[in-house]
Scaffold this motif. Structure first.
Motif, PDB file in Angstrom:
ATOM      1  N   ARG A   1      -6.510   6.036  -9.874  1.00 57.93           N
ATOM      2  CA  ARG A   1      -5.430   5.873  -8.905  1.00 57.93           C
ATOM      3  C   ARG A   1      -4.108   5.695  -9.651  1.00 57.93           C
ATOM      4  N   ASN A   2      -3.136   6.508  -9.291  1.00 53.40           N
ATOM      5  CA  ASN A   2      -1.795   6.385  -9.834  1.00 53.40           C
ATOM      6  C   ASN A   2      -1.158   5.155  -9.189  1.00 53.40           C
ATOM      7  N   GLN A   3      -0.793   4.168  -9.975  1.00 50.89           N
ATOM      8  CA  GLN A   3      -0.281   2.907  -9.448  1.00 50.89           C
ATOM      9  C   GLN A   3       1.079   3.056  -8.775  1.00 50.89           C
ATOM     10  N   GLN A   4       1.836   4.080  -9.140  1.00 49.95           N
ATOM     11  CA  GLN A   4       3.148   4.280  -8.522  1.00 49.95           C
ATOM     12  C   GLN A   4       3.043   4.979  -7.174  1.00 49.95           C
ATOM     13  N   THR A   5       2.246   6.040  -7.089  1.00 49.81           N
ATOM     14  CA  THR A   5       2.171   6.829  -5.855  1.00 49.81           C
ATOM     15  C   THR A   5       0.987   6.448  -4.976  1.00 49.81           C
TER      16      THR A   5
ATOM     17  N   MET B   1       0.835  -1.182   0.000  1.00 50.48           N
ATOM     18  CA  MET B   1       0.000   0.000   0.000  1.00 50.48           C
ATOM     19  C   MET B   1       0.878   1.242   0.000  1.00 50.48           C
ATOM     20  N   SER B   2       0.422   2.300  -0.644  1.00 48.88           N
ATOM     21  CA  SER B   2       1.205   3.517  -0.764  1.00 48.88           C
ATOM     22  C   SER B   2       1.051   4.405   0.466  1.00 48.88           C
ATOM     23  N   LYS B   3       1.880   5.408   0.531  1.00 47.63           N
ATOM     24  CA  LYS B   3       1.896   6.329   1.664  1.00 47.63           C
ATOM     25  C   LYS B   3       0.766   7.351   1.568  1.00 47.63           C
ATOM     26  N   PHE B   4       0.534   8.035   2.691  1.00 51.88           N
ATOM     27  CA  PHE B   4      -0.463   9.092   2.732  1.00 51.88           C
ATOM     28  C   PHE B   4       0.048  10.203   3.644  1.00 51.88           C
TER      29      PHE B   4
END
Length: 162
Positions: A73-77, A1-4
């Motif tokens: 949703r940007n898959q990288q970020t 999971m990406s950061k927030f």
């Protein structure tokens, strides 16, 4: 999971540097009205908080959008981004956001929101007091659990020592 972006209200001074950094990064001008993070100030109680997109896993803004591909949703970020070619400016995403973090560009007549600056948020980098942090959700949950366990332990020790 990406950061927030996590907000620590106890550290925020409502200096609004985050808004300046955001608008400068995205629009090359210091203009808080164009910022994708908004410091809301309730003057009656002098309560303030930086409001920024939570990049929800099952995002209500995306679910409410009638135009396929307008919010993706940007898959990288991991950031949910507005596809300006597909956005029709209906503002359904704004109504659906439970955090009030969606914006609207009045000149372009399109939805506008935090895109995490490609994975390196300017607002976080310029938050002098450390009220904004770019965090891994799993680490945040771990820290919250540890805090809760410590409170339980302290409560238990107080009970035992009586």
């Amino acid at each position: 999971m990406s950061k927030f972006i996590e907000v620590n209200l106890e550290k925020c001074t409502a200096c609004r540097l985050c808004e300046f950094a955001c608008s400068t990064h995205h629009f090359e001008e210091i203009n808080p009205a164009k910022s994708r993070i908004k410091v809301s100030i309730v003057s009656k109680d002098f309560f303030y908080y930086p409001n920024v997109c939570q990049q929800c896993g099952r995002a209500p803004c995306v679910a409410a959008c009638p135009q396929d591909g307008a919010l993706v949703r940007n898959q990288q970020t991991g950031a949910i981004e507005v596809n300006t070619d597909d956005c029709i400016g209906c503002r359904m995403c704004i109504r659906a956001c439970p955090f009030g973090a969606m914006g609207f560009d009045k000149q372009e007549k399109l939805a506008d929101k935090c895109d995490l600056c490609g994975g390196d948020p300017e607002c976080v980098k310029h938050c002098f007091y450390g009220a904004l942090e770019f965090k891994d959700p799993e680490r945040t949950v771990f820290d919250m659990n540890r805090t809760y366990v410590n409170k339980l332990k302290d409560s238990y020790l107080q009970e035992v020592s009586k």
